[in-house]
Design a protein around this motif. Structure first.
Motif, PDB file in Angstrom:
ATOM      1  N   ALA A 101      -5.396   6.192  -4.672  1.00  0.00           N
ATOM      2  CA  ALA A 101      -6.444   5.547  -3.874  1.00  0.00           C
ATOM      3  C   ALA A 101      -6.991   4.320  -4.591  1.00  0.00           C
ATOM      4  CB  ALA A 101      -7.557   6.550  -3.584  1.00  0.00           C
ATOM      5  N   LYS A 104       0.822  -1.206   0.000  1.00  0.00           N
ATOM      6  CA  LYS A 104       0.000   0.000   0.000  1.00  0.00           C
ATOM      7  C   LYS A 104       0.857   1.257   0.000  1.00  0.00           C
ATOM      8  CE  LYS A 104      -3.498   2.488   2.688  1.00  0.00           C
ATOM      9  NZ  LYS A 104      -4.426   2.451   3.822  1.00  0.00           N
ATOM     10  N   ASP A 152      -5.242  -2.239   0.541  1.00  0.00           N
ATOM     11  CA  ASP A 152      -5.881  -1.648   1.722  1.00  0.00           C
ATOM     12  C   ASP A 152      -6.320  -2.726   2.702  1.00  0.00           C
ATOM     13  OD1 ASP A 152      -5.602   1.037   1.131  1.00  0.00           O
ATOM     14  OD2 ASP A 152      -7.444   1.109  -0.053  1.00  0.00           O
ATOM     15  N   GLU A 171      -4.125  11.747  -6.833  1.00  0.00           N
ATOM     16  CA  GLU A 171      -4.687  11.265  -5.572  1.00  0.00           C
ATOM     17  C   GLU A 171      -5.750  10.200  -5.810  1.00  0.00           C
ATOM     18  OE1 GLU A 171      -6.576  13.098  -1.442  1.00  0.00           O
ATOM     19  OE2 GLU A 171      -5.984  14.412  -3.094  1.00  0.00           O
ATOM     20  N   ARG A 172      -6.605  10.409  -6.806  1.00  0.00           N
ATOM     21  CA  ARG A 172      -7.632   9.407  -7.114  1.00  0.00           C
ATOM     22  C   ARG A 172      -7.004   8.102  -7.588  1.00  0.00           C
ATOM     23  NH1 ARG A 172     -10.241  13.872  -9.645  1.00  0.00           N
ATOM     24  NH2 ARG A 172      -9.639  13.043 -11.696  1.00  0.00           N
ATOM     25  N   ASN A 220      -4.507   1.435  -4.328  1.00  0.00           N
ATOM     26  CA  ASN A 220      -4.549   0.753  -3.027  1.00  0.00           C
ATOM     27  C   ASN A 220      -5.796  -0.088  -2.854  1.00  0.00           C
ATOM     28  OD1 ASN A 220      -2.088   1.870  -2.246  1.00  0.00           O
ATOM     29  ND2 ASN A 220      -3.041   3.650  -1.275  1.00  0.00           N
ATOM     30  N   ALA A 221      -6.910   0.325  -3.464  1.00  0.00           N
ATOM     31  CA  ALA A 221      -8.189  -0.373  -3.264  1.00  0.00           C
ATOM     32  C   ALA A 221      -8.454  -1.451  -4.296  1.00  0.00           C
ATOM     33  CB  ALA A 221      -9.331   0.644  -3.283  1.00  0.00           C
TER      34      ALA A 221
END
Length: 701
Positions: free
Chosen positions: A434, A296, A453, A430-431, A437-438
């Protein structure tokens, strides 16, 4: 069923005779030709013929050979040919191509049919003749196959029927050894030339040195057969290239947990971005830290260049939110190996630790640093994530027209059409981080198709996490530099600014650590010693306008305040006044004079010289007498108005001071003499000592 004799070779060339190494015959072609000339072999009709095929030459009938040579030929016929042993034959069969194995299977089928015909009652010759017509092979070929497996068990025949197997190993293609060395030496270099070019260079050298050459196809065949791949890679690509062909190490993360180890690296995006303060679009760089166990991304920041300041801030973001990791895998770049990050760390730049090295951020937080292998991306798993960002960030639909291409020769047609505002780029990045990570279905040995995550959160709940204190947070918000204080007053100079505080006299001429915010140099410094102990703050000394009266007055006020504070502090270091010291010195001098100088018991008068002036006894004038009387009267008046001195007892003086302080606290004014005495006594060392003793006694009660 008798087996016919395989026809014996009857005609021999001079080269074949020399190679056969027969008794009483020369072992060289030239020697055989000389032997034939000397014995008149060419003059015997029916015993000499012209050799058919390429090269021509003469062939001689074996009846011309000496008796011992003829007997050796007969013995060679009866002696079984040298064969590979069973294990070698099967190893050669296993290494053969599929086409050769299919040929061996066809040969075995033909021999099995011959055996079946013999069992049906045919002679071997008739069986060979019948199998020859059926399989389209000559009888001689079938007899040769029979000879290959003569005396071999049926279960092992297949291995000996592979083309090239069954007997001695096939001779290798022969080329001149010296010429082969020239070609290999020119070809096996890290410039990696083509074999044809190396062959041409070797041919030029061979021509000048009278070395025999060979065709390129033959050289290529010999090199492919004799030079192993790892040798070729080592010479043409070096050790670094050889490592790519060595099996990689699988590093398991099953024994780790979240926040046990993090990794950090820089990545430059292939996107033009409008950076504030820059006139031209730039390709921004991202410093990112990720958790090694889960993969992550934990923290990231953007900058124009790779620098240790951004690394500090990014690592601070990580620690502030998640805690202090135990290990950090870092790149060998200067931005990570700078003193601000890893000062005092072993193996930094692979040099020794110096005694005056300023402790870096990771060193002071107790993080064990591991350096990644240079120029080896596989050493840092974060490189795989950066590859995803190349596709999902740099080529994002929002950045069409700003994509630069990943190489100078891979620029898109719309190169340089636009540049992305920094705020828009940050929002997309940033999107995507994220989403990275997801994203589910991860295939690492700890993910089991979960997201980064999920893996991190599950382990983080049960992992030992070290949190940073407020004091530790100052370590990454500010940057450390080893600077030396001015030899007079301890003043520090840093990036064109001067910093000073009254306490800095204690670090005059010493090397200290100044921690500061590079983006706010006017906010001052926090000063530490080389061992990390906090010493104090230092304000910036702002320069004044040369003709500004206000700036001059402000500087004068600061100087006056400094002098006043120094005077108050100096009083604490001087218990006795100058008058008291002088009085005590006078008393000490009188005592020494009275005690040390004895009274003379023998006195001798010195007569005046006859030429010495005769001086009469002088009487004081009336004015002098009146002046002395006035002085005595003034001293008397001053003595009458002088306040009564307390008893010469420290306890009594301290009690009187407390009594006067209580009177003043109640709102009653003191006399001028009382106020002057209390002010002078409260600044003495005796008063401070009794005050400390009183406070200590009250604390014990």
């Amino acid at each position: 069923m008798s087996e016919p004799d395989v026809p014996q070779k009857t005609w021999w060339s001079a080269a074949e005779i020399a190679a056969a190494d027969l008794p009483d015959m020369p072992a060289t072609t030239r020697g055989v030709n000389e032997h034939a000339r000397r014995n008149g072999w060419a003059n015997q009709p029916g015993k000499v013929r012209r050799r058919a095929g390429r090269g021509g030459g003469l062939e001689y009938h074996h009846s011309l050979f000496p008796t011992r040579a003829a007997i050796a030929l007969i013995s060679a016929k009866d002696r079984p040919s040298e064969r590979l042993d069973r294990a070698e034959a099967w190893a050669q069969f296993d290494a053969a191509k599929d086409s050769a194995k299919r040929k061996a299977e066809g040969r075995l089928a033909a021999l099995d049919e011959i055996d079946a015909l013999e069992c049906a009652g045919l002679t071997r010759s008739e069986a060979v003749r019948t199998a020859s017509a059926k399989h389209g092979k000559s009888e001689k070929t079938l007899w040769n196959w029979i000879g290959l497996v003569n005396g071999i068990a049926h279960a092992d025949r297949l291995a000996y029927l592979v083309p090239g197997a069954g007997g001695s190993a096939q001779p290798k293609t022969e080329v001149p050894e010296r010429f082969l060395e020239l070609v290999k030496s020119a070809w096996l270099t890290q410039s990696a030339p083509d074999l044809s070019a190396a062959y041409s260079w070797a041919t030029d050298i061979a021509r000048s040195e009278a070395v025999q050459t060979a065709p390129l196809w033959k050289i290529r065949r010999v090199i492919n057969a004799t030079v192993p791949d790892h040798i070729r890679i080592f010479h043409r690509e070096g050790v670094h290239g050889l490592r790519r062909y060595f099996p990689h190490q699988t590093r398991s993360k099953m024994s780790m947990h979240a926040m046990e180890a993090v990794q950090g690296d820089y990545h430059k995006f292939d996107v033009f971005v409008l950076w504030p303060g820059e006139q031209k679009p730039v390709r921004v760089q991202m410093i990112a830290f990720s958790d090694i166990y889960s993969g992550k991304f934990l923290a990231w920041r953007l900058s124009i260049t790779a620098n240790s300041h951004t690394v500090q801030l990014c690592f601070g973001d990580l620690v502030k939110r998640y805690g202090i990791p135990f290990h950090a895998l870092l790149d060998n770049g200067r931005e990570f190996a700078a003193k601000a990050m890893t000062g005092g760390t072993p193996t930094r730049f692979r040099f020794k630790i110096r005694d005056d090295d300023v402790p870096g951020l990771l060193t002071m937080l107790g993080v064990h640093v591991h350096w990644a292998q240079p120029a080896w991306g596989q050493a840092k798993p974060i490189e795989r994530a950066f590859k995803d960002f190349c596709a999902r960030v740099a080529k994002h639909p929002a950045f069409v027209g700003a994509y630069t291409g990943n190489r100078p020769d891979a620029k898109p047609e719309n190169y340089g059409d636009r540049a992305i505002p920094l705020s828009e780029f940050k929002a997309v990045l940033e999107r995507e981080i994220a989403a990275h990570n997801a994203r589910r279905d991860r295939r690492s040995d700890v993910a089991f198709k979960r997201s980064f995550d999920d893996v991190f959160n599950e382990s983080y709940k049960t992992s030992p996490v070290r949190k940073a204190t407020e004091e530790q947070q100052l370590l990454w918000l500010l940057r450390a530099e080893g600077v030396r204080g001015d030899s007079k007053n301890g003043e520090l100079k840093l990036y064109g600014h001067r910093y000073w505080a009254p306490w800095m006299y204690q670090v005059a001429g010493q090397k200290v650590v100044a921690r500061f915010d590079p983006d706010a140099l006017l906010d001052g410094l926090r000063i530490y010693d080389l061992e990390g102990r906090y010493l104090g703050d230092a304000d910036v000394l702002a320069p004044g306008d040369f003709l500004s009266v206000d700036d001059a007055r402000d500087h004068a006020r600061k100087l006056s305040a400094f002098a006043k504070a120094t005077k108050a502090e100096a009083a604490a270091h001087k218990a006795l006044t100058d008058t008291e010291i002088a009085a005590r010195l006078r008393a000490a001098g009188q005592t020494v004079q009275a005690d040390d100088l004895p009274e003379a018991e023998v006195v001798r008068l010195v007569p005046n010289h006859r030429q010495a002036p005769k001086s009469a006894v002088r009487r004081p004038t009336t004015d002098e007498v009146e002046a002395e009387a006035r002085l005595e009267a003034q001293v008397t008046r001053l003595s009458e108005h002088r306040p009564a001195q307390p008893e010469d007892d420290p306890q009594t003086r301290f009690d009187r001071a407390l009594e006067l302080e209580a009177i003043e606290a109640d709102g009653h004014p003191l006399t001028e003499q009382q106020r002057l005495w209390l002010t002078e006594y409260s600044q003495s060392a005796e008063y401070r000592a009794w005050t400390r003793m009183r406070a200590s006694a009250a604390k014990d009660e």
